[in-house]
Design a protein around this motif. Structure first.
Motif, PDB file in Angstrom:
ATOM      1  N   GLU A 271       2.111 -28.692  25.809  1.00 10.39           N
ATOM      2  CA  GLU A 271       2.327 -27.780  24.389  1.00 10.39           C
ATOM      3  C   GLU A 271       1.107 -28.550  23.526  1.00 10.39           C
ATOM      4  O   GLU A 271       0.598 -27.719  22.683  1.00 10.39           O
ATOM      5  CB  GLU A 271       3.791 -27.871  24.191  1.00 10.39           C
ATOM      6  N   LYS A 272       1.454 -29.734  23.266  1.00  8.89           N
ATOM      7  CA  LYS A 272       0.305 -30.215  22.235  1.00  8.89           C
ATOM      8  C   LYS A 272      -1.066 -30.026  22.741  1.00  8.89           C
ATOM      9  O   LYS A 272      -1.860 -29.722  21.794  1.00  8.89           O
ATOM     10  CB  LYS A 272       0.643 -31.721  22.081  1.00  8.89           C
ATOM     11  N   PHE A 273      -1.453 -30.194  23.944  1.00  4.69           N
ATOM     12  CA  PHE A 273      -2.669 -30.098  24.275  1.00  4.69           C
ATOM     13  C   PHE A 273      -3.170 -28.415  24.095  1.00  4.69           C
ATOM     14  O   PHE A 273      -4.247 -28.416  23.949  1.00  4.69           O
ATOM     15  CB  PHE A 273      -2.931 -30.352  26.022  1.00  4.69           C
ATOM     16  N   ASP A 274      -2.232 -27.485  24.631  1.00  2.41           N
ATOM     17  CA  ASP A 274      -2.424 -26.189  24.617  1.00  2.41           C
ATOM     18  C   ASP A 274      -2.545 -25.773  22.990  1.00  2.41           C
ATOM     19  O   ASP A 274      -3.604 -24.825  22.845  1.00  2.41           O
ATOM     20  CB  ASP A 274      -1.686 -25.216  25.256  1.00  2.41           C
ATOM     21  N   GLY A 275      -1.861 -26.139  22.069  1.00  3.28           N
ATOM     22  CA  GLY A 275      -1.963 -25.815  20.743  1.00  3.28           C
ATOM     23  C   GLY A 275      -3.069 -26.426  20.080  1.00  3.28           C
ATOM     24  O   GLY A 275      -3.501 -25.581  19.259  1.00  3.28           O
ATOM     25  N   ALA A 276      -3.683 -27.444  20.494  1.00  4.35           N
ATOM     26  CA  ALA A 276      -4.946 -28.110  19.997  1.00  4.35           C
ATOM     27  C   ALA A 276      -5.986 -27.225  20.338  1.00  4.35           C
ATOM     28  O   ALA A 276      -7.188 -27.233  19.749  1.00  4.35           O
ATOM     29  CB  ALA A 276      -5.112 -29.449  20.376  1.00  4.35           C
ATOM     30  N   ARG A 277      -6.084 -26.236  21.470  1.00  2.93           N
ATOM     31  CA  ARG A 277      -7.215 -25.671  22.043  1.00  2.93           C
ATOM     32  C   ARG A 277      -7.319 -24.333  21.762  1.00  2.93           C
ATOM     33  O   ARG A 277      -8.182 -23.627  21.842  1.00  2.93           O
ATOM     34  CB  ARG A 277      -7.043 -25.712  23.452  1.00  2.93           C
ATOM     35  N   VAL A 278      -6.458 -23.809  20.876  1.00  3.84           N
ATOM     36  CA  VAL A 278      -6.262 -22.503  20.294  1.00  3.84           C
ATOM     37  C   VAL A 278      -7.197 -22.460  19.245  1.00  3.84           C
ATOM     38  O   VAL A 278      -7.543 -23.146  18.434  1.00  3.84           O
ATOM     39  CB  VAL A 278      -4.898 -22.060  19.981  1.00  3.84           C
TER      40      VAL A 278
END
Length: 122
Positions: free
Chosen positions: A115-122
């Motif tokens: 979730e942290k990784f995906d949130g940082a890529r948005v």
């Protein structure tokens, strides 16, 4: 930390072949269920859940070929077939069980990291 061994390409190929078998999702589940004792095909299919008849057949054949599982046919009508872990299969159960326990214990940590990784890529 894992012990370091000299790199040999034939070792890598051999290890890769074995890891393809034992690292497969269905193999892990089937070995885990057979760790409790012998099961008939349909009992195993119900215990694993979500596996098709074809995939279970393929998985069991591969495990039998590699020496992890035995298949015993009983001369009844209809024939009864039991699947059971061999000594090698019971040895495989040790790292498979450890990996399963690790996965259960760390599911939330992995989910949070994703979730942290995906949130940082948005």
């Amino acid at each position: 930390m894992l012990p370091r061994h000299p790199h040999r390409s034939e070792d890598c190929r051999a290890i890769s072949e074995i890891l393809q078998r034992v690292g497969d999702k269905w193999t892990v589940l089937v070995v885990g269920k057979l760790g409790d004792g012998p099961l008939r095909f349909n009992e195993l299919r119900a215990a694993v859940g979500g596996i098709s008849q074809k995939m279970l057949t393929t998985t069991l054949r591969g495990l039998e070929r590699d020496g992890f599982v035995t298949r015993t046919v009983f001369p009844t009508i209809p024939p009864r077939v039991d699947y059971e872990l061999t000594e090698l299969g019971h040895e495989l159960l040790i790292p498979v069980s450890a990996l399963s326990e690790w996965a259960r214990a760390n599911t939330m940590r992995v989910k949070a990291a994703r979730e942290k990784f995906d949130g940082a890529r948005v």
